[in-house]
Design a protein around this motif. Sequence first.
Motif, short mmCIF file in Angstrom:
data_model
loop_
_atom_site.label_atom_id
_atom_site.label_comp_id
_atom_site.label_asym_id
_atom_site.label_seq_id
_atom_site.Cartn_x
_atom_site.Cartn_y
_atom_site.Cartn_z
N LEU A 51 63.45 -44.52 2.59
CA LEU A 51 63.22 -45.34 1.40
C LEU A 51 64.43 -45.32 0.47
CD1 LEU A 51 60.98 -47.07 0.11
CD2 LEU A 51 60.29 -45.03 -1.13
N SER A 55 66.81 -48.53 -0.48
CA SER A 55 67.09 -48.96 -1.86
C SER A 55 68.59 -49.04 -2.12
CB SER A 55 66.41 -48.03 -2.86
OG SER A 55 66.92 -46.73 -2.75
N ILE A 59 70.51 -52.54 -3.07
CA ILE A 59 71.33 -52.62 -4.28
C ILE A 59 72.74 -53.05 -3.92
CG2 ILE A 59 72.41 -51.25 -6.11
CD1 ILE A 59 69.79 -49.62 -6.20
#
Length: 106
Positions: A51, A55, A59
């Motif tokens: 996870l 992320s 980004i």
Amino acid sequence: MDALQVGAQGFFSLSLCFDLGMVNIAIMKTRMEREFKHSFMIGFGAFFGDLFYLSLALIGVSLFVVPRLQNTARYVEAQAHGGWTSLWLSLTILSAKNAKGTAAAR
């Protein structure tokens, strides 16, 4: 076909999609050797590691893609470039495959 046969075929095709990675093997090995808590903690840590990596990747991609795609012309240009690149790669793979086939036939 009855429901059992359809379910078995669906399970088999789904199991081909899930690869047994290092973490999954470690979870199964730990579960067989120790109790459930240890294998659960490995899976829990792997989940949050994935996870976190996801992320960071999202980004990073958004920093480069989102500002450039605010303009519709740039979006169409990016889509066309991706399409042509995919087509070029497909044709390259097919031509290499055909070249191997003709060389093997000789």
